[in-house]
Design a protein around this motif. Structure first.
Motif, PDB file in Angstrom:
ATOM      1  N   PHE A 104       0.834  -1.177   0.000  1.00 28.30           N
ATOM      2  CA  PHE A 104       0.000   0.000   0.000  1.00 28.30           C
ATOM      3  C   PHE A 104       0.877   1.238   0.000  1.00 28.30           C
ATOM      4  O   PHE A 104       1.839   1.333   0.753  1.00 28.30           O
ATOM      5  CB  PHE A 104      -0.913   0.016   1.235  1.00 28.30           C
ATOM      6  N   PRO A 105       0.572   2.220  -0.811  1.00 26.49           N
ATOM      7  CA  PRO A 105       1.404   3.410  -0.900  1.00 26.49           C
ATOM      8  C   PRO A 105       1.541   4.099   0.456  1.00 26.49           C
ATOM      9  O   PRO A 105       0.568   4.404   1.124  1.00 26.49           O
ATOM     10  CB  PRO A 105       0.636   4.298  -1.896  1.00 26.49           C
ATOM     11  N   ILE A 131       7.265   4.020  -2.510  1.00 28.19           N
ATOM     12  CA  ILE A 131       5.860   3.842  -2.858  1.00 28.19           C
ATOM     13  C   ILE A 131       5.701   2.567  -3.666  1.00 28.19           C
ATOM     14  O   ILE A 131       6.275   2.423  -4.747  1.00 28.19           O
ATOM     15  CB  ILE A 131       5.328   5.049  -3.652  1.00 28.19           C
ATOM     16  N   GLN A 136      -7.497  -2.049   4.675  1.00 27.06           N
ATOM     17  CA  GLN A 136      -6.954  -1.739   3.350  1.00 27.06           C
ATOM     18  C   GLN A 136      -6.941  -2.985   2.465  1.00 27.06           C
ATOM     19  O   GLN A 136      -7.271  -2.928   1.272  1.00 27.06           O
ATOM     20  CB  GLN A 136      -5.539  -1.172   3.507  1.00 27.06           C
ATOM     21  N   ASP A 173       0.127  -0.305  -6.712  1.00 25.24           N
ATOM     22  CA  ASP A 173      -1.246  -0.601  -6.303  1.00 25.24           C
ATOM     23  C   ASP A 173      -2.077  -0.711  -7.577  1.00 25.24           C
ATOM     24  O   ASP A 173      -2.715   0.245  -8.001  1.00 25.24           O
ATOM     25  CB  ASP A 173      -1.768   0.506  -5.390  1.00 25.24           C
ATOM     26  N   TRP A 210      -5.828   0.497  -7.711  1.00 20.61           N
ATOM     27  CA  TRP A 210      -5.957   1.945  -7.686  1.00 20.61           C
ATOM     28  C   TRP A 210      -5.522   2.544  -9.018  1.00 20.61           C
ATOM     29  O   TRP A 210      -6.177   3.469  -9.536  1.00 20.61           O
ATOM     30  CB  TRP A 210      -5.146   2.527  -6.544  1.00 20.61           C
ATOM     31  N   ASN A 243      -4.947  10.900  -3.705  1.00 19.05           N
ATOM     32  CA  ASN A 243      -3.633  10.282  -3.869  1.00 19.05           C
ATOM     33  C   ASN A 243      -3.648   8.768  -3.729  1.00 19.05           C
ATOM     34  O   ASN A 243      -2.686   8.103  -4.130  1.00 19.05           O
ATOM     35  CB  ASN A 243      -2.658  10.861  -2.833  1.00 19.05           C
ATOM     36  N   CYS A 244      -4.703   8.222  -3.126  1.00 18.97           N
ATOM     37  CA  CYS A 244      -4.746   6.778  -2.904  1.00 18.97           C
ATOM     38  C   CYS A 244      -6.184   6.309  -2.827  1.00 18.97           C
ATOM     39  O   CYS A 244      -7.116   7.116  -2.673  1.00 18.97           O
ATOM     40  CB  CYS A 244      -3.980   6.391  -1.632  1.00 18.97           C
TER      41      CYS A 244
END
Length: 326
Positions: free
Chosen positions: A35-36, A43, A117, A46, A49, A78-79
């Motif tokens: 996960f970022p 980073i 998550q 993903d 995403w 951003n995520c």
């Protein structure tokens, strides 16, 4: 993106395109953040995403009228966690629970919980794999109320576990009002779960739902009266629960079982069995390990055709037990 172009050109199965989500993580994988921004200075990738963002860009080009909606819901974030928090807050807000407050609540929970998550991504994959009406990963995030209800439950469950029960119940109430889905925040629900359509689903306080389970609309996992304590059903991994099924009491639906639509289940269901009727009875056994993944609701079709045939024969012969199977 390479994996998306490969999926379009070769018609790959989703578990081949995004195997980490479709198949889960190994113990080896769990040592590395996927996960970022979590557990690593680098980073990590993903792909779900990335797919959601790419699909949102394409949809904004196709339908300019939706460009502001897609930017606010997806492209400005951003995520995945932030985007999901925005989507949930936007759907659940009212005059006293403001969107900004709800987004802060969701973000504070989701961004600190790796289990949630992981579950978010496995749930997205479940909807994309099993619901043919979900045409893209982007559409799973934005539209199905079953998906959004499960993710709100995950936030509420975390709050309940932290002792913030009043706030958890407030989220449950909003989900019930907005989506027509009632999931008690104390219930325990696994990952890779599909609530197909979702309307009318009721999941009680002490209910337990395993991994890779699929539930259709109108399913009730309820108690049998005013008793307290552990009083709700337990549904095993990979089970498929058909539309308008009612399962009552502290009983077990075994892993890989299928409950036919409209059934009333009052006794435990053996693993990998097929049950149907009021009250439900075992009518066969499943060939699939996880019928929730194949979503073959017509597996009990032969049984009901036989019942109908016997009923017609019984009427002709004057039998007093037309539903009996010989």
């Amino acid at each position: 993106m390479e994996c998306l172009s490969r999926e379009k050109s070769a018609g790959c199965r989703p578990d081949k395109v995004f195997p980490v989500y479709a198949m889960g993580w190994s113990d080896h994988d769990s040592d590395h953040s996927i996960f970022p921004g979590f557990g690593s200075d680098v980073i990590s990738s993903d792909p779900i995403w990335d797919a959601i963002r790419d699909q949102a860009k394409l949809e904004a080009e196709k339908e300019p009228i939706l460009s502001s909606f897609l930017y606010a819901s997806i492209l400005s974030h951003n995520c995945l966690e932030q985007a999901l928090a925005f989507v949930l807050a936007d759907r659940l807000q009212n005059s006293t629970l403001l969107a900004t407050q709800l987004m802060d609540i969701c973000c504070n929970v989701i961004m600190r919980d790796r289990g949630i998550q992981r579950s978010i991504r496995l749930d997205i994959q479940a909807f994309k794999d099993r619901d043919p009406s979900c045409i893209s990963y982007c559409s799973v995030l934005l539209y199905p109320k079953g998906f959004q209800a499960i993710q709100t439950y995950r936030v509420a469950h975390a709050l309940w576990s932290q002792g913030r029960k009043v706030l958890a119940l407030a989220l449950q109430s909003r989900v019930s009002e907005v989506f027509g889905i009632d999931i008690h925040p104390a219930a325990k629900i696994g990952e890779g779960v599909l609530l197909d359509h979702g309307t009318g689903v009721v999941i009680g306080e002490t209910a337990v739902i395993g991994n890779r389970v699929s539930l259709m609309q109108g399913v009730t996992l309820g108690g049998t009266g005013k008793e307290t304590g552990d009083r709700h059903p337990k549904v095993g991994d990979g089970a498929l629960i058909g539309a308008s099924v009612i399962i009552l009491g502290n009983i077990i639906v075994g892993e890989g079982a299928m409950v036919a639509a409209g059934s009333l289940v009052l006794k435990s269901v053996p693993p990998h069995s097929m049950v149907a009727g009021i009250p439900a009875k075992v009518i066969g056994y499943m060939n699939e390990q996880d019928p929730s993944l194949t979503m073959k609701h017509d597996a009990s079709k032969g049984f009901f055709e036989l019942v109908a045939s016997n009923s017609n024969n019984a009427r002709c012969s004057g039998s007093e037990d037309p539903g009996r199977l010989n």
